[in-house]
Design an enzyme around this catalytic site. Structure first.
Site, mmCIF file in Angstrom:
data_model
loop_
_atom_site.group_PDB
_atom_site.id
_atom_site.type_symbol
_atom_site.label_atom_id
_atom_site.label_comp_id
_atom_site.label_asym_id
_atom_site.label_seq_id
_atom_site.Cartn_x
_atom_site.Cartn_y
_atom_site.Cartn_z
ATOM 1 N N GLY A 1 4.765 -13.718 12.060
ATOM 2 C CA GLY A 1 3.492 -13.048 12.305
ATOM 3 C C GLY A 1 2.820 -12.585 11.035
ATOM 4 N N MET A 2 3.590 -12.542 9.922
ATOM 5 C CA MET A 2 2.995 -12.155 8.647
ATOM 6 C C MET A 2 2.021 -13.230 8.183
ATOM 7 S SD MET A 2 6.285 -10.572 6.594
ATOM 8 C CE MET A 2 5.289 -10.154 5.166
ATOM 9 N N GLY B 1 3.333 -2.438 13.670
ATOM 10 C CA GLY B 1 3.955 -2.270 12.366
ATOM 11 C C GLY B 1 3.267 -1.212 11.535
ATOM 12 N N LYS C 1 17.321 -3.847 1.904
ATOM 13 C CA LYS C 1 17.725 -2.699 2.721
ATOM 14 C C LYS C 1 19.213 -2.716 3.057
ATOM 15 C CE LYS C 1 13.163 -2.076 4.850
ATOM 16 N NZ LYS C 1 12.406 -1.957 6.107
ATOM 17 N N ARG D 1 0.823 -1.210 0.000
ATOM 18 C CA ARG D 1 0.000 0.000 0.000
ATOM 19 C C ARG D 1 0.864 1.270 0.000
ATOM 20 N NH1 ARG D 1 -2.811 -3.449 -1.213
ATOM 21 N NH2 ARG D 1 -4.877 -4.030 -0.418
ATOM 22 N N ASP E 1 18.772 -13.586 17.076
ATOM 23 C CA ASP E 1 18.523 -13.801 15.660
ATOM 24 C C ASP E 1 18.834 -15.257 15.356
ATOM 25 O OD1 ASP E 1 18.363 -11.730 12.979
ATOM 26 O OD2 ASP E 1 19.004 -13.789 12.619
#
Length: 280
Positions: A199-200, A245, A69, A16, A154
């Site tokens: 969580g996505m 988020g 990134k 979006r 991680d």
């Protein structure tokens, strides 16, 4: 004249960000076009070639998302904010005088989102899961907000170790931990920060065991699809103040627009309500 902008990432067709950037443009009277530069839709994708192509096509700048990134960091010749070069990742690139100028609006956006939700509350001691591009930006934001101490986890241990070493050069205590230590550490910290993709929609679950949620003062989840992740739902049930988020997405997107255009759009309640309606 219309500014050419875009979003570089993988699997971004449902993003979006074009909606946000075009809405902000309408608010400020700026003319722009916005394209999705999806590596998943290009079998011959090569990052450097893509950057050269957009520069050659007259793009003014691009937003950058996962997984690029950190990968764009070496090609940035100048950071708009000098201290941000240490973060090791950029999510906003501006093409200026044949140079690539970078900014990390995850960093600035998190700071603004944190203050919007929690005012001037100190973050205290924080357990951060996920030491990749977003995790590094959030860690640096928390340093600026006055974090006392970090615990970093991680699944790629070398990433956690690298972030800890970088944070220690800033004079901040940071300890890399193993997955088996999560429960013990969770009950001792003030804040929990999820900077993983867990969580996505396509990666359900939570980075934090449910049984240790509840003693903290605040939490953050970088995931915004869905708007309320399993982690956020558990934290709300426990009565914990949450930075979501969506907050990060909105503030960093507005910061990027201001960099691209020189505008001074701020995030107010009307913008929050409008943008919230775009996501599900």
């Amino acid at each position: 004249m219309s500014l050419k902008l875009g979003l570089l990432g993988a699997g971004i067709q449902s993003s979006r960000m074009p909606t946000l950037q075009k809405y902000l443009a309408d608010l400020s009277g700026v003319s722009l076009t916005y394209e999705l530069l999806d590596s998943a839709s290009n079998a011959n994708f090569v990052l450097m070639q893509q950057l050269q192509d957009v520069i050659g096509q007259g793009f003014h700048g691009i937003n950058v998302t996962h997984p690029f990134k950190q990968r764009v960091h070496p090609v940035v010749s100048q950071s708009l904010v000098p201290d941000q070069s240490q973060i090791g990742s950029y999510n906003t690139l501006l093409f200026k005088n044949n140079e690539i100028v970078g900014a990390n609006t995850d960093h600035s956006g998190f700071i603004r989102g944190y203050k919007n939700r929690f005012s001037n509350s100190d973050p205290g001691t924080v357990l951060l899961c996920g030491a990749g591009g977003v995790g590094r930006a959030i860690a640096f934001s928390l340093v600026q907000l006055g974090v006392v101490k970090f615990y970093i986890f991680d699944i790629v241990a070398s990433q956690a170790d690298s972030l800890c070493k970088t944070l220690e050069t800033l004079g901040v205590s940071a300890i890399a931990i193993a997955e088996k230590d999560l429960l013990e550490v969770m009950v001792s910290v003030d804040g929990l920060s999820n900077c993983t993709a867990l969580g996505m929609h396509k990666q359900p679950g939570s980075a934090f065991p449910e049984q240790a949620i509840g003693n903290q003062s605040w939490v953050f989840d970088a995931v915004y699809t869905p708007l309320e992740t399993e982690f956020i739902l558990r934290c709300k049930k426990a009565g914990l103040p949450c930075l979501t988020g969506f907050d990060l997405w909105l503030f960093q997107g507005v910061d990027a627009f201001n960099i691209f255009t020189g505008a001074h759009i701020d995030v107010d309640q009307a913008l929050i309500q409008t943008a919230f309606g775009w996501l599900d």
